[in-house]
Design a protein around this motif. Structure first.
Motif, mmCIF file in Angstrom:
data_model
loop_
_atom_site.group_PDB
_atom_site.id
_atom_site.type_symbol
_atom_site.label_atom_id
_atom_site.label_comp_id
_atom_site.label_asym_id
_atom_site.label_seq_id
_atom_site.Cartn_x
_atom_site.Cartn_y
_atom_site.Cartn_z
ATOM 1 N N VAL A 145 -44.066 29.336 -10.465
ATOM 2 C CA VAL A 145 -44.191 29.933 -9.128
ATOM 3 C C VAL A 145 -45.278 31.002 -9.125
ATOM 4 O O VAL A 145 -46.116 31.066 -8.214
ATOM 5 N N GLY A 146 -45.266 31.845 -10.159
ATOM 6 C CA GLY A 146 -46.278 32.884 -10.247
ATOM 7 C C GLY A 146 -47.683 32.333 -10.338
ATOM 8 O O GLY A 146 -48.614 32.821 -9.676
ATOM 9 N N GLN A 147 -47.854 31.290 -11.151
ATOM 10 C CA GLN A 147 -49.170 30.676 -11.289
ATOM 11 C C GLN A 147 -49.620 30.041 -9.980
ATOM 12 O O GLN A 147 -50.806 30.095 -9.627
ATOM 13 N N ALA A 148 -48.681 29.417 -9.254
ATOM 14 C CA ALA A 148 -49.026 28.803 -7.974
ATOM 15 C C ALA A 148 -49.498 29.858 -6.975
ATOM 16 O O ALA A 148 -50.501 29.672 -6.274
ATOM 17 N N LEU A 149 -48.797 30.987 -6.904
ATOM 18 C CA LEU A 149 -49.186 32.036 -5.966
ATOM 19 C C LEU A 149 -50.537 32.645 -6.332
ATOM 20 O O LEU A 149 -51.342 32.983 -5.451
ATOM 21 N N ARG A 150 -50.814 32.756 -7.605
ATOM 22 C CA ARG A 150 -52.116 33.293 -8.022
ATOM 23 C C ARG A 150 -53.250 32.335 -7.650
ATOM 24 O O ARG A 150 -54.394 32.759 -7.435
#
Length: 344
Positions: A145-150
């Motif tokens: 999720v964090g990588q997607a938002l970045r």
């Protein structure tokens, strides 16, 4: 049995090599075929993947195996789901699409999004077949999720905070590299907290016409995957048990039906409210008990028990030992189980 696309194991062989692991006996030990490493669309057991991550972490003696897998993930690993996520007009819409359609990628993952006082919290929920350790799968999910938002907000973006119910690892470097400095452990919940205003940033080059067509396609795929009443109640219990607002009446109010309607549907599903509550407690409690810094009386309260003695009796009935005994032998138990599967 919940299934997941084999794309969930993207990068597994490479990471195993870096950590001096032989991946193939580990795969065999949990019943996964080698072919799943070469076919991202193959559907495999989500529980077997979860166990593979736990075994790999134990064998490599690292506590961040799942998070390391997440570090180099791309949106394309989500398959068709990546199309609708990428075409969201804002990061918020992209996140909402990810949450809505994630079951097409991983049936065992059912994240929730909550908004309050200018913050948005993404909380993963793993639909486990039984109460088992899932630290690696949880961290992998939040890392993705964090990588997607970045991808949408820029490489320098970091969440406001990332909270884990389990205890802190000895080495925090990977957590801080991916999530930033505000990573907290031993909390009452697991989730990623973001500033709501960050998520309103537009996604460059999004195509709303394309998004419309992709949404129609994915909606058609979801038709046969609608949640049953037991699934919906179970989701709410995961959110509400730690806050103490998990009565049948509270469930009925949120779902917009009567308590009798819920009981009737649960009976048709072959279960009951008390059985689901017990199941959710059993799934949640392991991550809390294994966090050694959390007093047992606090865990008893989180699980909705009025006294530590009642919690201890319930725990012994479920797991055959006291909470303190479980906590003392957690690491030894994981290593022994991993070695047993490999030797078998």
């Amino acid at each position: 049995m919940h299934l997941v696309r084999a794309a969930a194991l993207t990068g597994y062989v490479e990471l195993a090599g870096i950590l001096k692991l032989n991946p193939y006996p580990l795969l065999q030990a949990v019943g996964l075929p080698r072919a799943c490493l070469n076919d991202q669309e193959m559907k495999i057991s989500a529980d077997a993947v979860r166990q593979l991550l736990e075994d790999s972490a134990a064998q490599a003696q690292v506590e961040n195996f799942g998070l390391r897998l997440a570090e180099n993930r791309l949106l394309s690993n989500l398959g068709p789901l990546a199309l609708i996520v990428r075409e969201g007009p804002t990061a918020r819409k992209a996140l909402e699409a990810l949450v809505k359609y994630i079951r097409l990628h991983n049936e065992a993952l059912n994240p929730r999004v909550e908004e309050e006082h200018g913050t948005v919290t993404v909380r993963p929920e793993l639909r486990l077949e039984r109460p088992v350790p899932a630290r690696q799968a949880v961290e992998l999910s939040l890392g993705v999720v964090g990588q997607a938002l970045r991808t949408f907000l820029g490489d320098s973006w970091r969440p406001r905070a990332v909270c884990f119910a389990h205890g802190a690892p000895r080495d925090l470097s990977v957590h801080r590299r991916i999530f930033g400095s505000r990573v907290e452990f031993g909390r009452d919940f697991t989730g990623m907290v973001c500033n709501a205003e960050d998520l309103e940033q537009p996604v460059p080059h999004s195509d709303q016409l394309m998004a419309k067509y992709v949404r129609q396609y994915l909606d058609a795929l979801l038709i046969n995957r609608e949640l049953s009443m037991s699934d919906r109640v179970r989701e709410l219990l995961w959110l509400r048990v730690p806050s103490g607002t998990y009565s049948l009446e509270a469930m009925a109010k949120q779902l917009g039906v009567s308590g009798r309607t819920i009981e009737r549907h649960l009976k048709q599903d072959g279960t009951s409210f008390s059985a689901l509550l017990n199941q959710v407690r059993a799934e949640m409690v392991g991550q809390y008990v294994e966090a050694a810094g959390r007093p047992l009386y606090v865990i008893a309260e989180l699980m909705g028990f009025s006294a530590l003695s009642a919690f201890s009796r319930w725990f012994r009935d479920e797991f055959g030992c006291s909470p303190s005994e479980w906590r003392a032998t957690a690491g030894q138990r994981r290593r022994a189980a991993s070695e047993s599967r490999l030797s078998g």
